[in-house]
Structures are given as structure tokens and as C-alpha cells.
Design an enzyme around this catalytic site. Structure first.
Site, mmCIF file in Angstrom:
data_model
loop_
_atom_site.group_PDB
_atom_site.id
_atom_site.type_symbol
_atom_site.label_atom_id
_atom_site.label_comp_id
_atom_site.label_asym_id
_atom_site.label_seq_id
_atom_site.Cartn_x
_atom_site.Cartn_y
_atom_site.Cartn_z
ATOM 1 N N ALA A 4 4.289 2.252 -3.253
ATOM 2 C CA ALA A 4 5.523 2.400 -2.472
ATOM 3 C C ALA A 4 5.215 2.609 -1.004
ATOM 4 O O ALA A 4 5.870 2.037 -0.121
ATOM 5 C CB ALA A 4 6.330 3.576 -3.008
ATOM 6 N N GLY A 16 -0.387 6.265 -8.347
ATOM 7 C CA GLY A 16 -0.404 4.807 -8.220
ATOM 8 C C GLY A 16 0.925 4.264 -7.733
ATOM 9 O O GLY A 16 0.976 3.415 -6.831
ATOM 10 N N ASP A 17 2.010 4.756 -8.314
ATOM 11 C CA ASP A 17 3.345 4.335 -7.881
ATOM 12 C C ASP A 17 3.607 4.727 -6.435
ATOM 13 O O ASP A 17 4.138 3.944 -5.643
ATOM 14 C CB ASP A 17 4.408 4.972 -8.778
ATOM 15 C CG ASP A 17 4.389 4.428 -10.186
ATOM 16 O OD1 ASP A 17 4.827 3.288 -10.389
ATOM 17 O OD2 ASP A 17 3.922 5.142 -11.089
ATOM 18 N N SER A 18 3.237 5.963 -6.088
ATOM 19 C CA SER A 18 3.509 6.451 -4.741
ATOM 20 C C SER A 18 2.707 5.684 -3.696
ATOM 21 O O SER A 18 3.213 5.401 -2.603
ATOM 22 C CB SER A 18 3.191 7.946 -4.651
ATOM 23 O OG SER A 18 4.015 8.676 -5.547
ATOM 24 N N LEU A 19 1.455 5.342 -4.023
ATOM 25 C CA LEU A 19 0.649 4.564 -3.082
ATOM 26 C C LEU A 19 1.233 3.169 -2.892
ATOM 27 O O LEU A 19 1.329 2.671 -1.767
ATOM 28 C CB LEU A 19 -0.792 4.470 -3.584
ATOM 29 C CG LEU A 19 -1.661 5.703 -3.381
ATOM 30 C CD1 LEU A 19 -2.996 5.533 -4.111
ATOM 31 C CD2 LEU A 19 -1.910 5.969 -1.901
#
Length: 398
Positions: free
Chosen positions: A174, A169-172
Site C-alpha cells: 500500500a 506485506g499489505d502495508s508495504l
């Protein structure tokens, strides 16, 4: 490591005020493509990511903070906020992932920042976005994954919703923040205007949920957890072999026919139970059992050889060890050596995607101490003297 900056974002300055994963990963993506990323951390311990890892092996920081310069500033006091504003006034892009309203509380609202720097692009990554009834809620990646629909459909059907082994979720969020920044740079090139890029965790996850919502709206269908397979997509699964497991994707009609030939069962391709995509989906469990009955008599290497011979999409289940030994990873330089004073033999994923004319690269390792570039950045960018910075240190501003 790259000795010369050949990235397409060379000459673009980014100020990163985020912490943990979403903001810093956005900064990493921009830095990998050549941007000069100046990371602002609180004096003292800095970004909590410096301590994330397995025990003493705090290696996540080394990836997410490569290609960055680190300065310190206490953003909870007026002097630190003023220092940050002066730095942002020189920047092309600001990245932050604080709870909505935090920048405003610090006197750094978009309106204030744009008054000083009209062309500034402000990437704001948050759990729920900058507007709406949930905007002020605290949000971590896992919460966004659940709200965006990811968690409900991941895992085995007889167990509670599962999660991926990475902070997807964080990587998406970002990545979408970076995408928005690049689009905003294009607009600025044409008009000179900066703008705000609003990237929420839950909407970033929602973007990759395929037809989940339309399926429900039109037919009432609710996707469920299905373990290692997708309902109606067969055969496409992980199958046991004599010495491990192997992934085969042969759900398209012509590919399935080739799999049947490889299995020595060409008649299955015209069997009414398996001859069409819909029929195979209807008989998915039975078909998977037939395929696995064949793979269980063979080694992984033998199954792979057969799949290559018959041009069937398939592959092993890779861990780090397999990645390091694989010739395709080596030929593509997907993993690279990063000389490091602390971690001998350090390797990590290379910059991606690959550009033919202006390739990005790893130019520097992650900052090893909080504020290690204070003198260089504050002196070079803001013109502060040694005495100025000594005074800021004495007053705990940096």
C-alpha cells in the site's frame, strides 16, 4: 481532530475500490494527506474490514477508513459497474486491489478508463503484479512476505519461519502504491497523462530486503533466522534486566567503547576479541552474554539512565500501554484523541509523516454504515436525484 483540510492533496479525488488491507491502507495514506477519498463498497455487509478486530472490538476499520466517504455499488452487475465508471471519470486516482483481470472483467480496463479520463492514475495492488506467470494467482500479505524473502529470515533458528504481528506485506504494498501515485501525479502535472501504478506484495517486501540477494549471488551466503539479533551485528540485542527487558544497540566502535565504560569494563573496548566490528560479530554470543550479565543486575530504569548518560542508542520494548504513558509520544502527538459516537475515549496513531507547511490530519471518522454517503456523493458528484437513488436501491445497485 483537524477542523480544516490543510493537507497537500486537498482537491485531489480518490476512488477506492479495494478491500481488506492493501488497497484501503493506500487510500488511508492519501486521505490523511488531504485527498477526498470515496470508498466504494458492495451493498449489504460492505468491506470485510468492518468486522475485523478482537471480538466485538472491531477497531481496525476505524483506523484504515478514517478520512473517507463511503458509497455502495454492486460491481458484479452492469448498472453498478456503470455507476463506478461515472465516478472514476471524475477522479484523479483510482485505488484497487482485486485479482488482476477483475477490473477488465467489469469493463473497467485501464484503456477504457483512460479513454474517459486521460489523466487518471490507477493504483493496482496485487499479490504478484499485473504481469508474469503468477499474476492470476490469489495473493495475501503473508504469501507475499514469504516470496519476497521476509518470512524465511524471521524467527528463532530452531523453529519454523515466523511472522510479524502486523500485516507488513499489505502495508508495504500500500505504501509503495501511494508512493507511485504521488510520483505519477508529478508526471501528470507536467504532461497531463495518467498511468498505471503496479504494486505487488512480494516486490514491496523484496524492496526492504537490503543486500539479501547480492550476498547470495556474490558469496553464496544465505541469511538465516537469528531470533532477536542480526548475525555479525554486536552488541545489538534485547537484554534481560531485573524487572524486564531492554534493547541496546552498541555495535559501532565508538559506541561500543562507551558501553564498555558504562559497564565498568573499559578494557573490553581494546580486547582483540571485541575491538573491531568483525571481531565482535565473530564473538557475538559471548559478547551478548557479557552485556546481559551486567544488565541482569539492574532495573530497566537504571540501565536506561546509564545508556542516556553515555549516549548509547537504547530503549524499552513498547506496548500500547507504554506508548500512552510516554512523554515523547505525547509531545510529538504521535497518538491523538478521535471523538467517536461509539468508542468513547478512542485514540489512534496520528497522520505521518509530519509536514511543516501543509500538514495532514484526521478530519473525519471512518464511515459507520455501508453507503452512508450515497446521497451526498452521488448527488454532488454525479447529479443523481433522490428518485434516481431510490430506483438504484430498489434494483439493488446500491
Amino acid at each position: 481532530m483537524q477542523t480544516e483540510n490543510t493537507g497537500p492533496l486537498k482537491g485531489i479525488r480518490v476512488v477506492e475500490m479495494g478491500q481488506l488491507i492493501a488497497g484501503p491502507f493506500c487510500g488511508q495514506l492519501l486521505g490523511d494527506m488531504g485527498a477526498d477519498v470515496i470508498k466504494i463498497e458492495p451493498p449489504g455487509k460492505g468491506d470485510p474490514m468492518r468486522e475485523w478486530g478482537r471480538g466485538e472490538y472491531q477497531l481496525w476499520w476505524e483506523v484504515v477508513s478514517r478520512n473517507k466517504r463511503a458509497v455502495s455499488a454492486n460491481l458484479r452487475i452492469a448498472e453498478g459497474q456503470e455507476l463506478a465508471r461515472r465516478l472514476i471519470a471524475t477522479a484523479d486516482i483510482l485505488v484497487e486491489n482485486f485479482r488482476p483481470g477483475t477490473l477488465e472483467k467489469w469493463g473497467m480496463s485501464p484503456e477504457t478508463l483512460h479513454a474517459e479520463n486521460p489523466g487518471l492514475i490507477i493504483v493496482r495492488v496485487s499479490g504478484y503484479g499485473q504481469t508474469g506467470p503468477y499474476s492470476n494467482r490469489a495473493g495475501f500479505g503473508g504469501i507475499g512476505e514469504a516470496m519476497g524473502g521476509w518470512r524465511y529470515i524471521v524467527g528463532d533458528p530452531d523453529r519454523a519461519p515466523s511472522r510479524m504481528g502486523v500485516s507488513i506485506g499489505d502495508s508495504l504494498a500500500a505504501t509503495y502504491g501511494c508512493l507511485g501515485a504521488l510520483a505519477a501525479l508529478r508526471h501528470r502535472d507536467q504532461t497531463g497523462e495518467g498511468q498505471v501504478v503496479d504494486s505487488s506484495l512480494y516486490e514491496s517486501v523484496l524492496q526492504v530486503m537490503e543486500s539479501l540477494v547480492p550476498e547470495y549471488v556474490i558469496s553464496g551466503y544465505v541469511r538465516q533466522r537469528s531470533g532477536s539479533s542480526l548475525p555479525g551485528i554486536a552488541p545489538s540485542n534485547v537484554y534481560k534486566c531485573l524487572d524486564g527487558e531492554f534493547l541496546i544497540g552498541a555495535n559501532q566502535d565508538t559506541v561500543f567503547a562507551r558501553l564498555c565504560k558504562a559497564m565498568g569494563r573499559p578494557e573490553l573496548a581494546t580486547d582483540e576479541r571485541y575491538a573491531t566490528h568483525v571481531a565482535r560479530g565473530r564473538n557475538q554470543v559471548e559478547l551478548d552474554a557479557l552485556v546481559e550479565a551486567w544488565t541482569m543486575k539492574m532495573t530497566v530504569a537504571a540501565v536506561e539512565a546509564s545508556m542516556l548518560e553515555h549516549s548509547i542508542p537504547a530503549g524499552g520494548i513498547f506496548r500500547a500501554a507504554e506508548m500512552l504513558e510516554d512523554p515523547h509520544f505525547a509531545a510529538r502527538e504521535a497518538l491523538v484523541d478521535v471523538p467517536h459516537p461509539r468508542w468513547e475515549g478512542l485514540k489512534m496513531q496520528n497522520v505521518f509523516p509530519k509536514l511543516s507547511r501543509t500538514p495532514g490530519g484526521i478530519r473525519s471518522i471512518a464511515p459507520q454504515s455501508v453507503g452512508q454517503d450515497n446521497a451526498e456523493v452521488y448527488g454532488e458528484v454525479l447529479g443523481l436525484s433522490g428518485d434516481d437513488m431510490a430506483d438504484l436501491v430498489a434494483r439493488q445497485v446500491i
